[in-house]
Design a protein around this motif. Structure first.
Motif, mmCIF file in Angstrom:
data_model
loop_
_atom_site.group_PDB
_atom_site.id
_atom_site.type_symbol
_atom_site.label_atom_id
_atom_site.label_comp_id
_atom_site.label_asym_id
_atom_site.label_seq_id
_atom_site.Cartn_x
_atom_site.Cartn_y
_atom_site.Cartn_z
ATOM 1 N N GLY A 98 -59.066 -32.436 38.726
ATOM 2 C CA GLY A 98 -59.183 -32.774 40.136
ATOM 3 C C GLY A 98 -59.373 -34.263 40.355
ATOM 4 O O GLY A 98 -58.771 -34.856 41.256
ATOM 5 N N GLN A 99 -60.209 -34.897 39.513
ATOM 6 C CA GLN A 99 -60.447 -36.331 39.646
ATOM 7 C C GLN A 99 -59.204 -37.145 39.319
ATOM 8 O O GLN A 99 -58.933 -38.178 39.939
ATOM 9 N N VAL A 100 -58.420 -36.674 38.351
ATOM 10 C CA VAL A 100 -57.158 -37.346 38.021
ATOM 11 C C VAL A 100 -56.190 -37.260 39.197
ATOM 12 O O VAL A 100 -55.565 -38.256 39.594
ATOM 13 N N LEU A 101 -56.069 -36.070 39.778
ATOM 14 C CA LEU A 101 -55.159 -35.896 40.908
ATOM 15 C C LEU A 101 -55.656 -36.648 42.145
ATOM 16 O O LEU A 101 -54.851 -37.142 42.940
ATOM 17 N N LEU A 102 -56.973 -36.741 42.310
ATOM 18 C CA LEU A 102 -57.527 -37.540 43.398
ATOM 19 C C LEU A 102 -57.131 -39.004 43.235
ATOM 20 O O LEU A 102 -56.750 -39.675 44.206
ATOM 21 N N HIS A 103 -57.217 -39.499 42.001
ATOM 22 C CA HIS A 103 -56.822 -40.889 41.730
ATOM 23 C C HIS A 103 -55.344 -41.103 42.035
ATOM 24 O O HIS A 103 -54.961 -42.105 42.656
ATOM 25 N N VAL A 104 -54.507 -40.152 41.612
ATOM 26 C CA VAL A 104 -53.065 -40.266 41.867
ATOM 27 C C VAL A 104 -52.785 -40.236 43.368
ATOM 28 O O VAL A 104 -51.955 -41.002 43.872
ATOM 29 N N ALA A 105 -53.473 -39.355 44.093
ATOM 30 C CA ALA A 105 -53.273 -39.266 45.545
ATOM 31 C C ALA A 105 -53.661 -40.577 46.226
ATOM 32 O O ALA A 105 -52.948 -41.063 47.118
ATOM 33 N N GLU A 106 -54.784 -41.157 45.814
ATOM 34 C CA GLU A 106 -55.206 -42.437 46.382
ATOM 35 C C GLU A 106 -54.189 -43.537 46.099
ATOM 36 O O GLU A 106 -53.843 -44.323 46.995
ATOM 37 N N LYS A 107 -53.727 -43.580 44.866
ATOM 38 C CA LYS A 107 -52.737 -44.603 44.507
ATOM 39 C C LYS A 107 -51.443 -44.410 45.281
ATOM 40 O O LYS A 107 -50.776 -45.387 45.660
ATOM 41 N N THR A 108 -51.079 -43.159 45.540
ATOM 42 C CA THR A 108 -49.847 -42.871 46.288
ATOM 43 C C THR A 108 -49.954 -43.376 47.725
ATOM 44 O O THR A 108 -49.023 -43.996 48.250
ATOM 45 N N ILE A 109 -51.099 -43.132 48.366
ATOM 46 C CA ILE A 109 -51.289 -43.594 49.747
ATOM 47 C C ILE A 109 -51.407 -45.114 49.800
ATOM 48 O O ILE A 109 -50.842 -45.769 50.682
ATOM 49 N N ALA A 152 -47.969 -31.227 46.898
ATOM 50 C CA ALA A 152 -48.259 -32.132 48.011
ATOM 51 C C ALA A 152 -48.175 -33.585 47.561
ATOM 52 O O ALA A 152 -47.669 -34.452 48.286
ATOM 53 N N ILE A 153 -48.662 -33.882 46.349
ATOM 54 C CA ILE A 153 -48.537 -35.234 45.797
ATOM 55 C C ILE A 153 -47.073 -35.579 45.597
ATOM 56 O O ILE A 153 -46.621 -36.687 45.925
ATOM 57 N N SER A 154 -46.312 -34.630 45.072
ATOM 58 C CA SER A 154 -44.886 -34.846 44.849
ATOM 59 C C SER A 154 -44.163 -35.155 46.157
ATOM 60 O O SER A 154 -43.318 -36.057 46.223
ATOM 61 N N GLU A 155 -44.506 -34.415 47.218
ATOM 62 C CA GLU A 155 -43.857 -34.639 48.511
ATOM 63 C C GLU A 155 -44.248 -35.989 49.097
ATOM 64 O O GLU A 155 -43.421 -36.680 49.704
ATOM 65 N N ALA A 156 -45.516 -36.382 48.923
ATOM 66 C CA ALA A 156 -45.946 -37.694 49.406
ATOM 67 C C ALA A 156 -45.197 -38.807 48.680
ATOM 68 O O ALA A 156 -44.789 -39.811 49.290
ATOM 69 N N LEU A 157 -44.995 -38.652 47.381
ATOM 70 C CA LEU A 157 -44.225 -39.642 46.614
ATOM 71 C C LEU A 157 -42.768 -39.663 47.047
ATOM 72 O O LEU A 157 -42.154 -40.729 47.164
ATOM 73 N N LEU A 158 -42.216 -38.474 47.299
ATOM 74 C CA LEU A 158 -40.808 -38.391 47.690
ATOM 75 C C LEU A 158 -40.566 -39.048 49.044
ATOM 76 O O LEU A 158 -39.593 -39.793 49.222
ATOM 77 N N THR A 159 -41.433 -38.803 50.020
ATOM 78 C CA THR A 159 -41.254 -39.424 51.337
ATOM 79 C C THR A 159 -41.470 -40.938 51.259
ATOM 80 O O THR A 159 -40.811 -41.697 51.972
ATOM 81 N N THR A 160 -42.389 -41.378 50.380
ATOM 82 C CA THR A 160 -42.589 -42.816 50.188
ATOM 83 C C THR A 160 -41.365 -43.440 49.533
ATOM 84 O O THR A 160 -40.977 -44.564 49.864
ATOM 85 N N HIS A 161 -40.739 -42.701 48.628
ATOM 86 C CA HIS A 161 -39.477 -43.150 48.020
ATOM 87 C C HIS A 161 -38.407 -43.340 49.087
ATOM 88 O O HIS A 161 -37.661 -44.329 49.087
ATOM 89 N N ASN A 162 -38.330 -42.393 50.030
ATOM 90 C CA ASN A 162 -37.341 -42.512 51.105
ATOM 91 C C ASN A 162 -37.617 -43.734 51.986
ATOM 92 O O ASN A 162 -36.693 -44.429 52.414
ATOM 93 N N TYR A 163 -38.904 -43.994 52.240
ATOM 94 C CA TYR A 163 -39.262 -45.164 53.041
ATOM 95 C C TYR A 163 -38.902 -46.453 52.303
ATOM 96 O O TYR A 163 -38.434 -47.416 52.913
ATOM 97 N N LEU A 164 -39.120 -46.469 51.002
ATOM 98 C CA LEU A 164 -38.779 -47.656 50.212
ATOM 99 C C LEU A 164 -37.275 -47.924 50.249
ATOM 100 O O LEU A 164 -36.836 -49.079 50.300
ATOM 101 N N GLN A 165 -36.487 -46.861 50.237
ATOM 102 C CA GLN A 165 -35.034 -47.032 50.363
ATOM 103 C C GLN A 165 -34.670 -47.653 51.707
ATOM 104 O O GLN A 165 -33.762 -48.485 51.789
#
Length: 711
Positions: free
Chosen positions: A234-245, A170-183
């Protein structure tokens, strides 16, 4: 595409969520089937395989609690439906009543979300298969139960071995869609493209980002084990998810008056440099999104450092050649790009060093407010039992259509496998007209192409073992693309079914012809049923426009609070931001579906495009101002608050203009239209608060027109 990139894409596919899930599902289905058939237990083999297959259809991405709830409900529902169906089989009139009531009841499970909606659809399919297969005794119910429990055990084992697997995807997909938006953001600096096209692409891309972020919240925030303070991973992935959003907000904050930017810097070379830098940042994001979820060693970091350094030096040289006013604009843009780069590097470093990375201290956020609401309450279901509910109208439409198909099969001899007409109808009919039409086309096209593939296969392959291997491969392809490319999944499903029926049904080539006309009949009935109790998207446009305006008003209130000097309530701020993003996505999705509805039902208006574009610009400007405030960049908070209040007043007027109750135009409408359509000077464009007011005024003018269009 170079060879290295091709290998990377193949590797990503083979280790990705969809293929690995499909491989697990396929093995879970064919293993008990193979063992039981080898032991000569044909009836148990069919029942167990069907039970595992139907439970597999409900196995969507989610937490272990989600899967436990969905699987438990599904197993009990399938057992109950199979008992009722087998009991009603000897009585055609009773079976007709069962068809209607079970289809209606199971379709209403859509009120609980996509998971139980799939369980309801699978239960309807089970009822149709029981009617078609005509099992002789109640042992078939037990076989179905065993198949469901077998698959459930495999699914739980899988989650026990890799508990954070779906969260990482799910984190990977959020990053990928954000990458598409950046393009897409890079396109705004391409003078060969119109800004209207750029905004349309940005809005569509935002919708995909919003869906991915909502999926990420659903998996992360409702997983108690992952969210526990003592769970370091879990806390590491939570941090990554927050940074992604948060990174997505940072990207949306790179927003200017692009007409002004294009005219001002068209001949300086700055636009080309900006495009190159944004695309390099997007390449970094793509690299981070493609990290292997099960990697046990740090992977290679991003590769664009040197190129970005060179482009940054060239950009800084251009800034020195500009006058103070233009240099300030370019410097701010460069600062935003550097901030985005720093966030990408932090996400990359965190994912590559999970075991020893230090998570920075941050303001406490009340995460429970962000988790999507998913509770099973009777009142939630009962509230939809009214004709005004789109879910009830869909359920009634599907139930009436299935009853019609059943009666059609009773009156006319349509063939041995006429139940495929009902399967086709259930698969195609969706709550929205546009989705039904799309599925209709995909189903028809996929079936015909799949039949051609099956005919070629059966002509050249006569060995039973080889045909079974091909059938397993087709099943693997079906599950791989079932959630992403429906057409491909149908193309694969058709030869798989034909091969199995050809081998074990002793049907000969006549089954192929029957499969064709069953599909044609089912598609025709499904298409005709879309006009039965319809729920048109145009009826929701006014409501969705108002909800988006309310969200932006609330977002502006948080900006006003920040300007007043009040301590930042991070939870309230992020909730307001989330509401705006979801409002934009909901309006865009509904509007796109409406465009595919019949011409006399769709509201095709330039003002609808313009309204979405203006609200997208508004939220981007607000995000940009929040970023400026975080850097203590506001020189006159009192004056800025007054201007924000003026924008809020204009948006509130816009909200009143979209009030569904009848309202005559006010005398000053034309005057405001004239004053707010005046051209702005370059100095005014450079003032973000003045730009905010300008956008607010344009939204009001747009609402004046929409009031008539949407009435």
């Amino acid at each position: 595409m170079n060879q290295k990139r091709l290998k990377q894409r193949i590797s990503n596919f083979l280790t990705g969520e969809y293929f690995t899930d499909a491989l697990r599902i396929t093995l879970s289905i064919i293993t008990p089937a193979g063992v039981l058939f080898a032991l000569g237990l044909a009836q148990p083999a069919i029942g167990v395989t069907l039970g595992a297959l139907l439970i597999a259809l409900t196995d969507l991405r989610g937490t272990i609690e989600d899967k436990r709830t969905t699987t438990t409900v599904s197993i009990l529902l399938f057992f109950l439906v199979s008992l009722i169906s087998i009991a009603a089989l000897p009585y055609p009139w009773l079976m007709g009543a069962v068809f209607f009531l079970i289809t209606l009841g199971c379709s209403m499970l859509t009120a609980y979300g996509s998971r139980l909606s799939m369980a309801g659809t699978a239960a309807i399919v089970l009822m149709i298969f029981i009617w078609g297969l005509n099992p002789t005794d109640y042992w078939f119910c037990l076989y179905l139960l065993m198949g469901g429990l077998w698959y459930y055990a495999i699914s739980l084992l899988h989650l026990w071995l890799w508990p954070e697997r779906y969260l990482r995807y799910a984190i990977s997909e959020a990053l990928l869609t954000t990458h598409n938006y950046l393009q897409v953001k890079a396109l705004f600096y391409d003078t060969d493209l119109t800004l209207k096209d750029c905004y349309n692409q940005a809005i569509l891309s935002h919708t995909r980002v919003s869906e991915a972020q909502q999926q990420l919240r659903s998996i992360l925030l409702r997983d108690k084990a992952v969210m526990h303070q003592d769970n370091r991973t879990g806390q590491v992935l939570l941090h990554v998810a927050e940074k992604t959003i948060d990174l997505y907000e940072q990207i949306t904050a790179i927003h200017y008056d692009y007409d002004f930017i294009r005219n001002q810097f068209a001949i300086t070379g700055a636009l080309d440099l900006i495009q190159q830098m944004i695309r390099l940042l997007a390449a970094d994001m793509l690299h981070v999104s493609e990290m292997k979820p099960f990697s046990t060693r740090p992977q290679q970091g991003t590769q664009t450092d040197r190129q970005l350094t060179q482009l940054t030096a060239r950009f800084e040289y251009l800034i020195k050649k500009e006058n103070d006013s233009n240099a300030a604009i370019l410097s701010q843009l460069l600062a935003n790009l550097k901030s985005i780069y720093a966030d990408i590097q932090e996400i990359d470093h965190t994912l590559r060093n999970e075991t020893n990375v230090i998570i920075p201290a941050k303001t406490q956020v009340e995460y429970q407010h962000f988790a999507p609401f998913e509770k099973l309450e009777w009142k939630q279901l009962v509230s939809h039992f009214k004709i005004s509910s789109p879910i009830f109208r869909f359920s009634l439409r599907l139930a009436v259509t299935c009853l019609f198909c059943y009666l059609l099969a009773q009156v006319f001899v349509l063939g041995k496998y006429s139940y495929w007409i009902l399967i086709t109808v259930v698969v195609i009919i969706k709550p929205a007209f546009s989705l039904t039409r799309q599925r209709n086309i995909q189903r028809l096209t996929g079936t015909l192409l799949g039949i051609v593939l099956a005919l070629v296969l059966l002509y050249f392959v006569t060995n039973t073992a080889i045909l079974l291997v091909f059938a397993a491969v087709f099943l693997l392809v079906y599950f791989t693309f079932n959630r992403t490319h429906h057409l491909v999944s149908v193309i694969a499903l058709t030869p798989m079914v034909i091969s199995i029926v050809y081998l074990y049904g002793n049907s000969g080539w006549g089954f192929v012809l029957e499969r064709i006309y069953d599909t044609l009949i089912g598609c025709a009935i499904a298409f005709g049923a879309t006009y039965l109790f319809p729920s048109w998207e145009s009826s929701r446009m006014l409501f969705l426009c108002r909800e988006l305006l309310k969200s932006n008003l609330h977002y502006l209130e948080k900006l006003d609070d920040a300007l007043s000097g009040k301590p930042m309530n991070v939870t309230a701020y992020k909730l307001a931001r989330k509401s705006v993003y979801l409002g934009q996505a909901n309006l865009s999705q509904s509007f796109q579906r409406m465009l595919r509805e019949p011409g006399n039902k769709a509201i095709v208006s330039e003002y609808m495009y313009h309204f979405q574009m203006l609200n997208h610009m508004l939220s981007a400007h607000i995000a940009s101002l929040f970023r400026s405030l975080s850097m203590q960049d506001n020189a006159d908070p009192f004056a800025d608050r007054n201007r924000v209040k003026a924008v809020r007043d204009v948006l509130f007027q816009s909200l009143l203009l979209l009030d569904p109750s009848p309202r005559e135009a006010t005398p000053d409408d034309s005057e405001n239209r004239l004053s707010e359509s005046l051209h702005l000077s370059p100095e005014e464009y450079k003032d973000p608060f003045f730009s905010l007011k300008t956008i607010g005024g344009q939204i009001r003018l747009c609402c004046l027109e929409l009031r008539t269009v949407l009435a």
